[in-house]
Each structure stands twice: as C-alpha cells, then as structure tokens.
Design an enzyme around this catalytic site. Structure first.
Site, PDB file in Angstrom:
ATOM      1  N   SER A 143       0.829  -1.211   0.000  1.00  0.00           N
ATOM      2  CA  SER A 143       0.000   0.000   0.000  1.00  0.00           C
ATOM      3  C   SER A 143       0.862   1.260   0.000  1.00  0.00           C
ATOM      4  CB  SER A 143      -0.978   0.001   1.183  1.00  0.00           C
ATOM      5  OG  SER A 143      -0.299   0.185   2.395  1.00  0.00           O
ATOM      6  N   ASN A 144       2.000   1.225   0.663  1.00  0.00           N
ATOM      7  CA  ASN A 144       2.902   2.387   0.603  1.00  0.00           C
ATOM      8  C   ASN A 144       3.472   2.559  -0.805  1.00  0.00           C
ATOM      9  OD1 ASN A 144       3.428   3.823   3.301  1.00  0.00           O
ATOM     10  ND2 ASN A 144       3.324   1.654   3.855  1.00  0.00           N
ATOM     11  N   ARG A 177      22.697 -13.034   2.900  1.00  0.00           N
ATOM     12  CA  ARG A 177      22.430 -11.583   2.800  1.00  0.00           C
ATOM     13  C   ARG A 177      23.295 -10.886   1.744  1.00  0.00           C
ATOM     14  NH1 ARG A 177      21.707 -10.048   9.107  1.00  0.00           N
ATOM     15  NH2 ARG A 177      19.772 -11.161   9.378  1.00  0.00           N
ATOM     16  N   ARG A 188      13.200  -8.244   4.566  1.00  0.00           N
ATOM     17  CA  ARG A 188      14.536  -8.847   4.664  1.00  0.00           C
ATOM     18  C   ARG A 188      15.496  -7.853   5.281  1.00  0.00           C
ATOM     19  NH1 ARG A 188      15.454 -14.144   2.328  1.00  0.00           N
ATOM     20  NH2 ARG A 188      13.467 -14.563   1.346  1.00  0.00           N
ATOM     21  N   HIS A 202       8.970   2.936   9.123  1.00  0.00           N
ATOM     22  CA  HIS A 202       8.818   2.002  10.236  1.00  0.00           C
ATOM     23  C   HIS A 202       7.565   2.386  11.029  1.00  0.00           C
ATOM     24  CE1 HIS A 202      10.071  -0.836  13.309  1.00  0.00           C
ATOM     25  NE2 HIS A 202       9.724   0.087  14.203  1.00  0.00           N
ATOM     26  N   THR A 220      20.671   2.891   7.868  1.00  0.00           N
ATOM     27  CA  THR A 220      22.086   2.687   8.178  1.00  0.00           C
ATOM     28  C   THR A 220      22.254   1.218   8.561  1.00  0.00           C
ATOM     29  OG1 THR A 220      21.670   3.331  10.457  1.00  0.00           O
ATOM     30  CG2 THR A 220      22.473   5.054   8.975  1.00  0.00           C
ATOM     31  N   ASP A 236      16.649  -0.108  11.931  1.00  0.00           N
ATOM     32  CA  ASP A 236      15.672   0.903  12.385  1.00  0.00           C
ATOM     33  C   ASP A 236      16.307   2.016  13.210  1.00  0.00           C
ATOM     34  OD1 ASP A 236      13.682  -0.622  11.190  1.00  0.00           O
ATOM     35  OD2 ASP A 236      13.245  -1.739  13.018  1.00  0.00           O
ATOM     36  N   GLU A 255       1.198   6.829   7.116  1.00  0.00           N
ATOM     37  CA  GLU A 255       2.334   6.423   6.272  1.00  0.00           C
ATOM     38  C   GLU A 255       2.136   6.897   4.841  1.00  0.00           C
ATOM     39  OE1 GLU A 255       4.056   2.418   8.419  1.00  0.00           O
ATOM     40  OE2 GLU A 255       2.669   2.157   6.758  1.00  0.00           O
TER      41      GLU A 255
HETATM   42  C1  GRF Z   1       4.106  -0.682   6.795  1.00  0.00           C
HETATM   43  O1  GRF Z   1       3.285  -0.586   7.912  1.00  0.00           O
HETATM   44  C2  GRF Z   1       5.503  -0.228   7.128  1.00  0.00           C
HETATM   45  O2  GRF Z   1       5.570   0.615   8.215  1.00  0.00           O
HETATM   46  C3  GRF Z   1       6.216  -1.502   7.436  1.00  0.00           C
HETATM   47  O3  GRF Z   1       5.602  -2.490   6.653  1.00  0.00           O
HETATM   48  C4  GRF Z   1       4.289  -2.104   6.330  1.00  0.00           C
HETATM   49  C5  GRF Z   1       4.116  -2.262   4.856  1.00  0.00           C
HETATM   50  O4  GRF Z   1       2.785  -2.111   4.471  1.00  0.00           O
HETATM   51  N1  GRF Z   1       7.628  -1.335   7.205  1.00  0.00           N
HETATM   52  P1  GRF Z   1       2.420  -2.059   2.918  1.00  0.00           P
HETATM   53  O5  GRF Z   1       2.926  -3.331   2.291  1.00  0.00           O
HETATM   54  O6  GRF Z   1       3.050  -0.830   2.343  1.00  0.00           O
HETATM   55  O7  GRF Z   1       0.927  -1.981   2.884  1.00  0.00           O
END
Ligand code: GRF
Length: 215
Positions: free
Chosen positions: A16-17, A68, A94, A112, A144, A148, A177
């Site tokens: 969604s982001n 990694r 990851r 985050h 970094t 987090d 977000e």
């Molecule tokens: C978000 O809540 C973000 O803070 C975390 O993972 C989630 C991802 O959500 N890092 P989406 O896949 O963007 O909906």
C-alpha cells in the site's frame, strides 16, 4: 523542468505504501518516477497492483541458500539495470547486508510503524498497547547498518485512544504512512533532502528532530 528522479520500491507484501508513492509520482506530487517495484516474494500482492498501474515489477531471487550479501548483490544488479537513484523500502521484510547499505547510503529510505527510537523491530502496535504509550505513529528514516536506527526525517503521530486495538492502530498508522512517505520522497526528488555526516539534512539544515505530522 527538472528531470524526474528514477526510484525503486522494495516490497514483500500488500504494497500500500508503494501504491501511495507510485500514485504521488504519477500525479506529479513527487518529481520522480518508479522505475521498478521489487519483491523478495513472488506471491506479494503488491506485484499485481504495481503491474496494474503499468509499473515494472520484478522478483529478486531470494530462495533457499541465498545469504544476505548475495541478496544485496542481486538487488543492486536489478536496481542498476533500471537506473534507480533512490531505493525506497516499503514493507520489505529482509534485513539488508552492510555492503548493500553502504552502496546505497544516503539513497536508501525506510518507513517504520512506530515513533522511533521507540519500538524498533516487529509487532510495534502490540508493544505500544502493552507499554501504555500515549502516542503512536510512523517514521521515515535513512537506512544505516543498524536496524531501524538511521537518521529520522519525518514522523506521523497521533494520540492512542482507550478503544484502540492492534488493528485500529495498524490502520491509523498506515493512513499516516501514505501521507508522510510521499512527502519525504518528494523532498528527496526535489533535491531538498539528503544525508550528511550521519544526519538527515532538509533544505541545507540538519534535522535535529524529525518533521512532525500530527493527525
Ligand atoms: C508498513 O506498515 C511499514 O511501516 C512496514 O511495513 C508495512 C508495509 O505495508 N515497514 P504495505 O505493504 O506498504 O501496505
């Protein structure tokens, strides 16, 4: 007109982001364009959503036996192939190796779901409720090597109510977000945001505290 900054979004799930960022770019709210959406999981719903928007969506090979450093090298190969100049982590589940983080230092962002430095790591909503925190939110920060812990850029913040549950906190965090991540990427694309000597810089000044967006 200024050139659109090519950036990539790394996801593992619903994305969604990533969609909020892609829409902001398509609508001209970010002076940039998404050159690739990359997932470590072929089943990530976000890949389907990205293709629906006409974006290039790729899966990085992260199968058994991938350590990694190998994952980091594969990611960099894909990112360079698409000419990405900024890497945006959006629910990418990851941990990235130090070599990858160094390679993209200052050009690697994460979001985050907590008011960092509170509640690094997983299950942030549960931990906020357990601690009785009066406020909760989300943080965009430069990545970094320490998880987090990179310099914070912007936080979305709200008051936790007596009726809040993990689900309601999650929904309220996500809403914020989708506002603060496009804003931060927009600043970066406009050349207003950078990272220098371990500090986030906005408009040439170090951010001693992150910009706050109160809901
Ligand atoms: C978000 O809540 C973000 O803070 C975390 O993972 C989630 C991802 O959500 N890092 P989406 O896949 O963007 O909906």
């Amino acid at each position: 007109m200024k050139r659109a900054l090519p950036f990539a979004v790394l996801i593992s799930g619903r994305g969604s982001n990533m969609l909020a960022l892609a829409r902001a770019a398509l609508e001209g709210r970010i002076a940039g364009r998404v050159v690739a959406v990359i997932s470590d999981l072929p089943t990530a719903i976000g890949l389907v959503e990205a293709r629906r928007l006409g974006l290039i969506a790729e899966v990085v090979d992260a199968g058994p036996g991938t350590d990694r450093p190998a994952l980091g090298q594969r990611l960099t190969e894909i990112l360079e192939r698409h000419g990405a100049e900024l890497v945006v982590l959006a629910g990418f589940m990851r941990i990235l190796d130090a070599g990858f983080v160094r390679c993209w230092q200052g050009r690697l962002l994460n979001i985050h779901p907590s008011l960092l430095p509170a509640h690094r790591g997983l299950h942030t909503h549960r931990r906020v409720l357990a601690a009785g925190d009066p406020q909760h939110g989300c943080t965009v920060h430069f990545v970094t090597e320490e998880l987090d812990a990179g310099p914070a850029i912007i936080q979305g913040r709200f008051a936790v109510g007596p009726g809040d549950t993990e689900e309601s906190l999650s929904a309220r965090v996500q809403q914020l977000e989708h506002i603060i991540y496009p804003r931060a990427v927009g600043w970066f694309a406009a050349g207003r945001l950078g990272c220098k000597d371990g500090a986030a810089m906005l408009d040439g000044r170090p951010l001693t505290t992150p910009v706050i967006e109160d809901a």
